[in-house]
Design a protein around this motif. Structure first.
Motif, mmCIF file in Angstrom:
data_model
loop_
_atom_site.group_PDB
_atom_site.id
_atom_site.type_symbol
_atom_site.label_atom_id
_atom_site.label_comp_id
_atom_site.label_asym_id
_atom_site.label_seq_id
_atom_site.Cartn_x
_atom_site.Cartn_y
_atom_site.Cartn_z
ATOM 1 N N ARG A 54 0.829 -1.198 0.000
ATOM 2 C CA ARG A 54 0.000 0.000 0.000
ATOM 3 C C ARG A 54 0.864 1.249 0.000
ATOM 4 O O ARG A 54 1.928 1.265 0.624
ATOM 5 N N GLN B 175 0.379 5.430 0.701
ATOM 6 C CA GLN B 175 -0.509 6.505 1.140
ATOM 7 C C GLN B 175 -0.042 7.827 0.537
ATOM 8 O O GLN B 175 1.125 8.185 0.641
ATOM 9 N N VAL C 135 -13.169 5.506 -3.863
ATOM 10 C CA VAL C 135 -12.698 4.161 -3.564
ATOM 11 C C VAL C 135 -13.035 3.250 -4.746
ATOM 12 O O VAL C 135 -14.129 3.315 -5.314
ATOM 13 N N GLY C 136 -12.071 2.414 -5.127
ATOM 14 C CA GLY C 136 -12.254 1.509 -6.251
ATOM 15 C C GLY C 136 -11.714 2.037 -7.558
ATOM 16 O O GLY C 136 -11.592 1.283 -8.537
ATOM 17 N N ARG D 279 -9.071 3.145 -10.304
ATOM 18 C CA ARG D 279 -7.702 2.766 -10.648
ATOM 19 C C ARG D 279 -6.935 4.010 -11.078
ATOM 20 O O ARG D 279 -7.482 4.911 -11.717
ATOM 21 N N THR E 257 -5.245 0.487 -7.144
ATOM 22 C CA THR E 257 -6.647 0.833 -6.910
ATOM 23 C C THR E 257 -6.787 1.538 -5.574
ATOM 24 O O THR E 257 -6.154 1.150 -4.583
ATOM 25 N N GLU F 84 -8.048 2.346 -2.119
ATOM 26 C CA GLU F 84 -8.668 1.537 -1.073
ATOM 27 C C GLU F 84 -9.426 2.392 -0.069
ATOM 28 O O GLU F 84 -10.465 1.984 0.463
ATOM 29 N N GLU F 85 -8.918 3.611 0.177
ATOM 30 C CA GLU F 85 -9.505 4.451 1.222
ATOM 31 C C GLU F 85 -9.208 5.908 0.916
ATOM 32 O O GLU F 85 -8.152 6.235 0.363
ATOM 33 N N THR G 284 -5.325 6.074 0.124
ATOM 34 C CA THR G 284 -4.460 4.901 0.116
ATOM 35 C C THR G 284 -4.693 4.088 -1.138
ATOM 36 O O THR G 284 -5.839 3.867 -1.539
ATOM 37 N N VAL H 162 -3.771 0.433 -3.151
ATOM 38 C CA VAL H 162 -3.231 -0.923 -3.137
ATOM 39 C C VAL H 162 -2.500 -1.136 -4.453
ATOM 40 O O VAL H 162 -3.090 -1.029 -5.535
ATOM 41 N N GLU I 9 -0.842 -2.783 -7.594
ATOM 42 C CA GLU I 9 -1.027 -3.984 -8.405
ATOM 43 C C GLU I 9 0.205 -4.294 -9.262
ATOM 44 O O GLU I 9 0.511 -5.452 -9.525
#
Length: 246
Positions: free
Chosen positions: A19, A21, A38-39, A41, A55, A57-58, A65, A67, A69
């Motif tokens: 992750r 931030q 959120v969600g 890309r 993607t 996340e928060e 934040t 994530v 890939e």
């Protein structure tokens, strides 16, 4: 459609599955102004060749934040192009920086030419440089550049002479030059330098000094371009004849 890009200080520790931030003004603009959700890309970059795809996340007002890939390592484009840009009037300086960034210039050097109308001194110099740097940063994100351009403090003419001496190919745009820009022999690697004069043009002494330091005086065509657009025209003409644009 390419993914939106955001700049982060470092991606040295980023890895797939981890992750990252994003905080501060960068995150605030993304979440509040661009309405990042959120969600979604996107891609992150550190501006020196490392790109993370991921993607969201928060989100918070000044943070989000991602994530991770995928991580991509992007080699710096070669040949590397530096433009010495004489200070234009008003907001045309930011215009020049924006289009030079979009076309792929690596370094944009503000320069106080003898006939420059704009003057950077004291507090104004700091504010003007900050504007150029912010413009370059935003234009680089818009252009999805993995390598963001550098905008150093204002150069003197002696500084420009040193840059010319260190370049593999250096040109000075001058409406009275005999040699056309298309006649130059260009390397597929190395450092290219373009000197763009002010609205009032370069002085004979400046042209002579630059040529004496190793630059070639060239013309773009029969038209005389504004200082804010001459650089992007010249760089485009050069890059179209290198491996970067082939």
């Amino acid at each position: 459609m390419t993914l939106p890009q955001h700049l982060v200080p470092s991606l040295a520790d980023a890895a797939p599955g981890g992750r990252v931030q994003v905080e501060g003004d960068e995150a605030h603009h993304a979440v509040v102004v661009r309405r990042l959700r959120v969600g979604e890309r996107l891609q992150l970059t550190d501006g020196v060749g490392r790109v993370a795809l991921g993607t969201v996340e928060e989100t918070a007002k000044r943070a989000f934040t991602v994530v991770v890939e995928e991580i991509r390592e992007v080699a710096e484009p070669r040949p590397r192009v530096t433009v010495v840009q004489a200070l234009p009037k008003g907001d045309r300086g930011e215009l020049a920086v924006e289009v030079l960034t979009e076309v792929g210039v690596a370094t944009i050097v503000p320069w106080a030419a003898e006939r420059s109308v704009a003057v950077w001194r004291g507090e104004r110099a700091a504010k003007s440089l900050a504007k150029w740097q912010a413009t370059a940063r935003e234009a680089a994100k818009q252009a999805r550049r993995a390598w963001h351009p550098q905008v150093p403090p204002m150069a003197t003419t002696d500084d420009v002479l040193a840059l010319i001496a260190g370049a593999d190919v250096a040109i000075v745009l001058h409406e009275e030059a005999v040699e056309p820009i298309g006649a130059l022999a260009l390397p597929d690697d190395g450092d290219l330098l373009v000197v763009v004069g002010p609205e009032g043009g370069l002085t004979e002494a400046e042209v002579a000094a630059f040529v004496g330091a190793g630059a070639v005086s060239v013309r773009l065509g029969t038209e005389v371009l504004r200082t804010s657009t001459a650089g992007v025209a010249a760089v485009s003409a050069l890059l179209s004849r290198t491996g970067r644009w082939s």
